[in-house]
Scaffold this motif. Structure first.
Motif, short mmCIF file in Angstrom:
data_model
loop_
_atom_site.label_atom_id
_atom_site.label_comp_id
_atom_site.label_asym_id
_atom_site.label_seq_id
_atom_site.Cartn_x
_atom_site.Cartn_y
_atom_site.Cartn_z
N ILE A 107 65.55 15.01 38.61
CA ILE A 107 64.41 14.57 39.41
C ILE A 107 63.57 15.78 39.79
CG2 ILE A 107 63.73 13.65 41.67
CD1 ILE A 107 66.08 11.74 41.49
N ILE A 108 62.26 15.66 39.60
CA ILE A 108 61.31 16.69 40.02
C ILE A 108 60.49 16.15 41.19
CG2 ILE A 108 59.46 18.25 39.34
CD1 ILE A 108 61.97 18.70 37.70
N PRO A 109 60.75 16.60 42.43
CA PRO A 109 59.86 16.18 43.52
C PRO A 109 58.51 16.84 43.35
CG PRO A 109 61.42 17.84 44.29
CD PRO A 109 61.80 17.53 42.87
N VAL A 110 57.44 16.06 43.50
CA VAL A 110 56.10 16.62 43.31
C VAL A 110 55.21 16.13 44.46
CG1 VAL A 110 55.57 14.74 41.68
CG2 VAL A 110 54.08 16.74 41.78
N GLY A 111 54.67 17.10 45.21
CA GLY A 111 53.90 16.77 46.40
C GLY A 111 52.43 17.11 46.25
N LEU A 112 51.58 16.25 46.79
CA LEU A 112 50.14 16.50 46.79
C LEU A 112 49.62 16.47 48.22
CD1 LEU A 112 47.36 15.84 44.50
CD2 LEU A 112 47.11 14.67 46.68
N VAL A 113 48.91 17.51 48.60
CA VAL A 113 48.25 17.61 49.90
C VAL A 113 46.74 17.70 49.67
CG1 VAL A 113 47.82 19.18 51.85
CG2 VAL A 113 50.16 18.55 51.22
N GLY A 114 46.00 16.99 50.50
CA GLY A 114 44.55 16.92 50.36
C GLY A 114 44.10 15.48 50.33
N GLY A 115 44.87 14.63 49.67
CA GLY A 115 44.49 13.23 49.53
C GLY A 115 44.48 12.44 50.82
N ASP A 116 45.32 12.82 51.79
CA ASP A 116 45.35 12.11 53.07
C ASP A 116 44.26 12.60 54.02
OD1 ASP A 116 47.25 10.19 52.69
OD2 ASP A 116 48.89 11.28 53.63
N ASP A 117 43.44 13.57 53.59
CA ASP A 117 42.37 14.09 54.44
C ASP A 117 41.00 13.67 53.96
OD1 ASP A 117 43.76 15.98 56.46
OD2 ASP A 117 44.68 16.45 54.55
N VAL A 118 40.94 12.95 52.85
CA VAL A 118 39.67 12.44 52.35
C VAL A 118 39.13 11.38 53.31
CG1 VAL A 118 38.57 11.18 50.47
CG2 VAL A 118 40.24 12.96 49.95
N TYR A 119 40.06 10.55 53.82
CA TYR A 119 39.73 9.56 54.84
C TYR A 119 40.76 9.65 55.95
CZ TYR A 119 36.64 7.41 51.39
OH TYR A 119 35.65 7.20 50.47
N HIS A 120 40.34 9.39 57.18
CA HIS A 120 41.25 9.36 58.33
C HIS A 120 41.20 7.99 58.97
CE1 HIS A 120 41.46 13.98 59.08
NE2 HIS A 120 42.22 13.59 58.08
N SER A 121 42.37 7.45 59.31
CA SER A 121 42.42 6.17 60.01
C SER A 121 42.12 6.39 61.49
CB SER A 121 43.79 5.52 59.84
OG SER A 121 43.85 4.30 60.56
N ILE A 122 41.42 5.44 62.09
CA ILE A 122 41.09 5.54 63.51
C ILE A 122 41.87 4.54 64.35
CG2 ILE A 122 38.78 6.45 63.04
CD1 ILE A 122 37.66 3.67 63.49
N VAL A 123 42.80 3.81 63.71
CA VAL A 123 43.63 2.86 64.46
C VAL A 123 45.10 3.19 64.25
CG1 VAL A 123 41.92 1.02 64.36
CG2 VAL A 123 43.64 1.20 62.55
N ALA A 138 63.41 17.34 49.94
CA ALA A 138 62.70 18.36 49.15
C ALA A 138 61.20 18.07 49.13
CB ALA A 138 63.24 18.39 47.73
N LEU A 139 60.83 16.81 48.99
CA LEU A 139 59.41 16.45 48.96
C LEU A 139 58.75 16.69 50.31
CD1 LEU A 139 56.97 15.39 47.50
CD2 LEU A 139 57.85 13.06 47.79
N GLU A 140 59.43 16.36 51.37
CA GLU A 140 58.88 16.61 52.71
C GLU A 140 58.69 18.11 52.96
OE1 GLU A 140 60.62 12.67 55.07
OE2 GLU A 140 61.82 14.51 54.96
N ALA A 141 59.61 18.93 52.45
CA ALA A 141 59.47 20.38 52.59
C ALA A 141 58.26 20.89 51.81
CB ALA A 141 60.75 21.08 52.12
N ILE A 142 58.04 20.35 50.62
CA ILE A 142 56.87 20.72 49.81
C ILE A 142 55.59 20.39 50.56
CG2 ILE A 142 55.55 20.08 47.75
CD1 ILE A 142 58.23 19.83 46.27
N LEU A 143 55.53 19.20 51.13
CA LEU A 143 54.33 18.78 51.85
C LEU A 143 54.06 19.65 53.07
CD1 LEU A 143 54.80 14.89 51.63
CD2 LEU A 143 53.25 16.33 50.27
N ARG A 144 55.10 20.02 53.78
CA ARG A 144 54.92 20.90 54.94
C ARG A 144 54.39 22.26 54.50
NH1 ARG A 144 59.92 18.70 56.53
NH2 ARG A 144 61.00 20.57 55.76
#
Length: 282
Positions: free
Chosen positions: A158-174, A248-254
């Protein structure tokens, strides 16, 4: 996964077009300065299971992960999609088939692994895309471990693969479990197909629906061994592999969020292009 002869020819032609285009746009992709590392650690035979995080942008990780794997290894990644893929018809279905997408049921995934193909899965599915206030880069796997069971059964790393940036394109307000989210759960099920989750209200640039300019950060982690030790029971090993992958994926995202926090190019300001944070050796 069997296609008629005519459709197989059509899908094959579209596949060639897709990957010819992917090779041609490499200089443009390089200009965007996508931060990507860990590609040199991918098994060279292409026999591995990529396990990633979905973001509110949705398409970024779905496109970028297969793109960079293909660029590195020349292999087509087979993405396990939601069952709604079976309802897609016409040209759109042909394009998805050509790109490698398949309905993500266990038997289809097992067949891909028997063929030693490169497979991509997002265990959170649609729930990982439906982020509410302050839920950026959280994983909503809810105990899902089918990916671990399949990898163990076929001795797939298994290869954990993380992407950061995509959750900042839009922000939820609720907020999740707030009044709006609870009131829209029924409508949400009809619109996005996920039971028990309402509809996030999001904003992009300022108060508008225009997406925020964001640099994308992608990391392919260290392979996780899935071969079960003889002294460990199967259910226990499945839980262990699932937990190791998620951790491992959570560590990559952090770590990627930390790198992004000091990156002058994080908002794609062209004046900071030359100062963009780069991977070691990049």
């Amino acid at each position: 996964m069997q296609l008629s002869a005519d459709r197989a020819d059509r899908v094959d032609a579209i596949q060639k077009m897709i990957f010819t285009l992917a090779d041609a746009i490499a200089p443009v992709v390089d200009l965007s300065r996508v931060y990507v590392d860990g590609l040199d650690g991918l098994p060279r035979d292409g026999r591995f299971l990529l396990v990633g995080n979905h973001t509110v942008s949705g398409w970024v990780e779905v496109v970028s992960i297969p793109y960079f794997v293909h660029r590195e290894l020349g292999t087509r990644v087979r993405g396990l999609a939601t069952r709604q893929l079976a309802d897609v018809t016409g040209l759109a279905r042909d394009v998805l088939d050509a790109a490698g997408a398949v309905v993500g049921d266990p038997e289809t995934a097992a067949e891909l692994m028997r063929r030693n193909e490169t497979v991509l899965v997002f265990p959170g599915g649609g729930r990982d895309m439906l982020k509410f206030k302050d839920e950026e880069y959280q994983l909503f796997w809810e105990g899902r471990s089918g990916f671990a069971r399949l990898a163990i059964a076929h001795d797939y790393p298994i290869i954990p693969v993380g992407l950061v940036g995509g959750d900042d394109v839009y922000h939820s307000i609720v907020e999740r479990d707030g009044t709006w989210e609870r009131m829209t759960r029924g409508l949400g099920r009809r619109l996005h197909g996920v039971t028990g989750v309402g509809i996030p209200l999001t904003r992009g640039l300022g108060p508008t629906p225009i997406p925020r300019p964001q640099r994308m950060y992608l990391r392919f982690g260290t392979p996780i061994e899935t071969r079960r030790p003889t002294h460990v029971e199967t259910p226990d090993w499945e839980a262990t592999v699932k937990e190791r992958t998620q951790t491992a994926l959570e560590a990559i995202l952090r770590d990627l969020q930390e790198k992004r926090s000091t990156d002058p190019f994080r908002h794609l300001n062209p004046l900071a292009w030359g100062k963009a944070t780069r991977p070691s050796g990049g």
